[in-house]
Every structure is written in structure tokens, then in C-alpha cells.
Design an enzyme around this catalytic site. Structure first.
Site, short mmCIF file in Angstrom:
data_model
loop_
_atom_site.label_atom_id
_atom_site.label_comp_id
_atom_site.label_asym_id
_atom_site.label_seq_id
_atom_site.Cartn_x
_atom_site.Cartn_y
_atom_site.Cartn_z
N CYS A 8 35.01 -5.76 12.46
CA CYS A 8 34.54 -4.95 11.76
C CYS A 8 34.64 -3.34 12.59
O CYS A 8 36.03 -3.39 12.88
CB CYS A 8 32.87 -4.59 11.20
SG CYS A 8 32.39 -5.10 12.94
N ARG A 14 28.46 -6.60 12.35
CA ARG A 14 29.04 -6.95 10.79
C ARG A 14 29.83 -8.44 11.49
O ARG A 14 29.39 -9.74 10.75
CB ARG A 14 29.25 -6.36 10.17
CG ARG A 14 27.78 -5.27 9.93
CD ARG A 14 29.16 -4.70 8.87
NE ARG A 14 30.24 -3.26 10.20
CZ ARG A 14 30.46 -2.07 9.40
NH1 ARG A 14 30.30 -1.98 8.24
NH2 ARG A 14 31.35 -1.62 10.85
N ASP A 118 26.44 -0.84 7.19
CA ASP A 118 26.56 -1.01 8.87
C ASP A 118 25.30 -1.28 9.51
O ASP A 118 24.69 -0.32 9.65
CB ASP A 118 27.66 -0.13 9.69
CG ASP A 118 28.09 -0.54 10.84
OD1 ASP A 118 26.38 -1.06 11.49
OD2 ASP A 118 28.87 0.14 11.40
P1 4NP Z 1 30.28 -3.04 13.68
O1 4NP Z 1 28.79 -1.75 13.82
O2 4NP Z 1 30.56 -2.36 13.33
O3 4NP Z 1 29.53 -3.71 12.21
O4 4NP Z 1 29.69 -4.05 15.07
C1 4NP Z 1 29.02 -1.01 14.88
C2 4NP Z 1 28.58 -1.30 16.40
C3 4NP Z 1 29.02 0.26 17.35
C4 4NP Z 1 29.34 1.25 16.44
C5 4NP Z 1 29.96 1.30 15.38
C6 4NP Z 1 29.63 0.33 15.05
N1 4NP Z 1 29.48 2.13 17.77
O5 4NP Z 1 29.88 3.65 16.94
O6 4NP Z 1 28.65 2.19 18.89
#
Ligand code: 4NP
Length: 146
Positions: A8, A14, A118
């Protein structure tokens, strides 16, 4: 397909949940997860996601974020992306001759292009986990089908 990498953006919501949901259903597989971004490298999964996952019997506490690298193409049979942007960012690093397919997780519930939303942004951890668990079921059922 014996080794699978889930990817992800941050590797704190995710993809760690996807890794744990598939591991729960198919402990014999070699699984890992990574993020296309580097912001959270070395960190455990996001606490609200850990809490929501724990309530479903998924323990994410030992996982630590790492960034996806081009070498991952040679280390896994398949790379499973949570959304189309992840898949594009992964493909941009594909080495010449690398054959591991990049697949969207929603393919395993017949939803092709659909993103796993997300929850870091939507705050809908339950909806995200519902979709992840459905995709995990579909993936493992496909592997077990003769
Ligand atoms: P993930 O969610 O891609 O599902 O882990 C996110 C968590 C943090 C960030 C972006 C997506 N961030 O930009 O910090």
C-alpha cells in the site's frame, strides 16, 4: 503462488492488515508487506488499525513498515497492490525481465479496479477490514481450488 508481497502507500494500515488476514487463512504461505512511501519505515502499524484488526483476531503488533524496492520483484511470486496508484508506483520500479505479476487485491472479489479505501484518510477501519477479509478469502479460495 507461495510467496506474496502486499503493498500500500504507508505500510501501516492496509497492507499489514492484508498480510495478517491472508496469514490467518493460509499460514503456510510466505507473506510480507511494504509501502511505496518511506514516511513510516520501521514503525508498527497505525494504532487504530491495530485495534480494529485485533478485534477480529488479527495481531499486527509484530509487523514493521518498510519501503517497497525493485528487489522485491525477484523475491515474491506475486505482488498485490491495494489501489491503482500503488500498482503504478510498483510498476515504475520493475526491473528488466522481472516476471512477478502486480495484481489489485480487489481482483480476488471480482471487483477488478476497485481500490481498498485508505482508512488513514477515510477513518473507516471496519469497512476497510471487511473488504480486506473478503479479498483474503477470495485469494485463499483460489489457491486451494484444484
Ligand atoms: P496505508 O495508509 O497506505 O494503508 O498504510 C496510509 C498511512 C499513512 C500515510 C498514507 C497512507 N501517510 O501519508 O502518512
Amino acid at each position: 503462488m507461495e510467496s506474496i508481497l502486499f503493498v500500500c502507500l504507508g505500510n501501516i494500515c492496509r497492507s499489514p492488515a492484508a498480510e495478517a488476514a491472508v496469514r490467518q487463512r493460509a499460514p503456510e504461505l510466505a507473506l510480507d508487506s511494504a509501502g511505496t512511501g518511506a514516511w513510516h519505515v520501521g514503525k508498527p502499524p497505525y494504532e487504530p488499525m491495530q485495534d480494529a484488526a485485533r478485534a477480529r483476531g488479527l495481531d499486527l503488533s509484530d509487523l514493521r513498515a518498510r519501503q517497497f524496492t525493485a528487489d522485491d520483484f525477484g523475491r515474491f511470486d506475486a505482488i498485490i497492490a491495494m489501489d491503482r496508484q500503488n500498482a503504478e508506483d510498483i510498476e515504475a520500479l520493475r526491473p528488466d525481465g522481472a516476471e512477478a505479476p502486480v495484481v489489485l487485491f480487489a481482483d480476488y472479489i471480482g471487483e477488478g479496479d476497485a481500490p481498498v479505501p485508505d482508512p488513514y484518510y477515510t477513518r473507516d477501519f471496519e469497512g476497510c477490514l471487511d473488504m480486506i477479509e473478503a479479498c483474503a478469502e477470495g485469494l485463499v479460495a483460489g489457491l486451494r481450488r484444484p
